[in-house]
Structure formats: structure tokens, C-alpha cells
Write a protein that holds these residues in place. Sequence first.
Motif, PDB file in Angstrom:
ATOM      1  N   SER A  51       0.681  -1.079  -0.113  1.00 33.06           N
ATOM      2  CA  SER A  51       0.030   0.153  -0.058  1.00 33.06           C
ATOM      3  C   SER A  51       0.891   1.318  -0.087  1.00 33.06           C
ATOM      4  CB  SER A  51      -0.806  -0.178   1.239  1.00 33.06           C
ATOM      5  OG  SER A  51      -1.709  -1.042   1.388  1.00 33.06           O
ATOM      6  N   ILE A  52       0.842   2.109  -1.091  1.00 34.41           N
ATOM      7  CA  ILE A  52       1.684   3.230  -1.245  1.00 34.41           C
ATOM      8  C   ILE A  52       0.927   4.482  -1.161  1.00 34.41           C
ATOM      9  CG2 ILE A  52       3.310   4.306  -2.670  1.00 34.41           C
ATOM     10  CD1 ILE A  52       3.375   1.230  -3.853  1.00 34.41           C
ATOM     11  N   LYS A  53       1.351   5.198  -0.080  1.00 35.71           N
ATOM     12  CA  LYS A  53       0.643   6.754  -0.037  1.00 35.71           C
ATOM     13  C   LYS A  53       1.677   7.687  -0.240  1.00 35.71           C
ATOM     14  CE  LYS A  53      -2.122   8.870   3.314  1.00 35.71           C
ATOM     15  NZ  LYS A  53      -2.841   8.855   4.780  1.00 35.71           N
ATOM     16  N   LYS A  54       1.466   8.574  -1.275  1.00 24.68           N
ATOM     17  CA  LYS A  54       2.301   9.688  -1.685  1.00 24.68           C
ATOM     18  C   LYS A  54       2.127  11.209  -1.222  1.00 24.68           C
ATOM     19  CE  LYS A  54       3.706   6.932  -5.415  1.00 24.68           C
ATOM     20  NZ  LYS A  54       4.611   6.722  -6.611  1.00 24.68           N
ATOM     21  N   ASP A  55       0.871  11.006  -0.387  1.00 21.57           N
ATOM     22  CA  ASP A  55       0.978  12.425   0.338  1.00 21.57           C
ATOM     23  C   ASP A  55       0.097  12.183   1.375  1.00 21.57           C
ATOM     24  OD1 ASP A  55      -1.863  12.708  -0.587  1.00 21.57           O
ATOM     25  OD2 ASP A  55      -1.441  13.572  -2.451  1.00 21.57           O
ATOM     26  N   ARG A  56       0.032  13.415   2.065  1.00 25.34           N
ATOM     27  CA  ARG A  56      -0.438  13.173   3.664  1.00 25.34           C
ATOM     28  C   ARG A  56      -2.097  13.115   3.482  1.00 25.34           C
ATOM     29  NH1 ARG A  56       4.042  16.309   3.970  1.00 25.34           N
ATOM     30  NH2 ARG A  56       5.257  15.913   5.880  1.00 25.34           N
ATOM     31  N   LYS A  57      -2.684  13.747   2.598  1.00 24.85           N
ATOM     32  CA  LYS A  57      -3.995  13.667   2.395  1.00 24.85           C
ATOM     33  C   LYS A  57      -4.574  12.558   1.508  1.00 24.85           C
ATOM     34  CE  LYS A  57      -4.814  18.334   3.847  1.00 24.85           C
ATOM     35  NZ  LYS A  57      -5.000  19.804   3.462  1.00 24.85           N
ATOM     36  N   GLY A  58      -3.881  12.017   0.449  1.00 24.53           N
ATOM     37  CA  GLY A  58      -4.533  11.008  -0.554  1.00 24.53           C
ATOM     38  C   GLY A  58      -4.616   9.849   0.227  1.00 24.53           C
ATOM     39  N   LYS A  59      -5.382   9.076  -0.681  1.00 27.00           N
ATOM     40  CA  LYS A  59      -5.600   7.448  -0.421  1.00 27.00           C
ATOM     41  C   LYS A  59      -4.329   6.846  -0.799  1.00 27.00           C
ATOM     42  CE  LYS A  59      -9.730   4.644  -0.864  1.00 27.00           C
ATOM     43  NZ  LYS A  59     -10.777   4.488  -1.694  1.00 27.00           N
ATOM     44  N   ALA A  60      -4.173   5.656  -0.244  1.00 29.58           N
ATOM     45  CA  ALA A  60      -3.315   4.598  -0.522  1.00 29.58           C
ATOM     46  C   ALA A  60      -3.710   3.768  -1.681  1.00 29.58           C
ATOM     47  CB  ALA A  60      -3.071   3.682   0.716  1.00 29.58           C
TER      48      ALA A  60
END
Length: 145
Positions: A51-60
Motif C-alpha cells: 500500500s503506497i501513499k504519496k501525500d498526507r491527505k491522499g488515499k493509498a
Amino acid sequence: MKLLSLLFLTIFLSKGCEGDAQKKLEAAQLIYTANSRGFHQEIIIENHIASIKKDRKGKAVQTKITNADWKELIALFKEINLEEIKDLKSPTEKRFYDGAAIANLKINYKGKSYESQSFDHGFPPVEIKKIVTKINSFAKQNNEN
């Protein structure tokens, strides 16, 4: 004869093998985070899924880990001494002057958490460098897709 069979079976089943290491990795959750003022990345590896999340608010974004990559992760996981993770020293200190994002590796395994001290993103301690590089490769693969 039953005793001999039981002894043989016990010895045979207790030998370390890749199946045992795979069970260990399947029981683990690997969490890699890297943060700075303008950068955030969180990669969670759990049971054949990255599971990769690229910003604080975005979805993984979840991607399935290939069998070849999973086998490599198993081999790298076997090399780690979980008890020593908390004592590993960072080889660089770029994070102290915004030269690198602050990174961290956390492993949840059998109800216990093992967490590294912070280190520079891209410059992990030598003892965990291979597995951190492999974990980060999933984010790079995700960028290419």
C-alpha cells in the motif's frame, strides 16, 4: 518404532526452510515512512500487498507483490535482527538541515513493534539497507505505472 518416527518427523519439521520464513513475513507488517516539508511517502507491506501513499491527505494505492519480489522480501526479512533495529545508527545526517526527508522503518510482528531510529530517506543504516531499498522499489514501480 513410533518413537523413532516421531523423532524423525520432529527433526524434519523443525528445520528452517523458506516456508517457515514465509510464514514469518506473512505474520509481519512492514511500514516505511519518509517525511519532509514538501514530501510524504508511506509504504505498508502486508501479506503480498504493498500500500503506497504519496501525500498526507491522499488515499493509498494498493498493488499486489509478485511471487519473485515476495521471495526476495522473505530472504531480506530473514537477515534482519528485529531486536537490534532500535539501536541502528544512520550513516548520514542530511535530515538535520533539510537535505533529506526523515525516514523510519517499523515492523509489527507477533503483537510487538520494532521501530528504527530516524534516518535519511535514501540512506538507511547498512543493516536494513537491502530491505528498505526493496520496499522503496514498490513506490518506484508504482510511479512507472
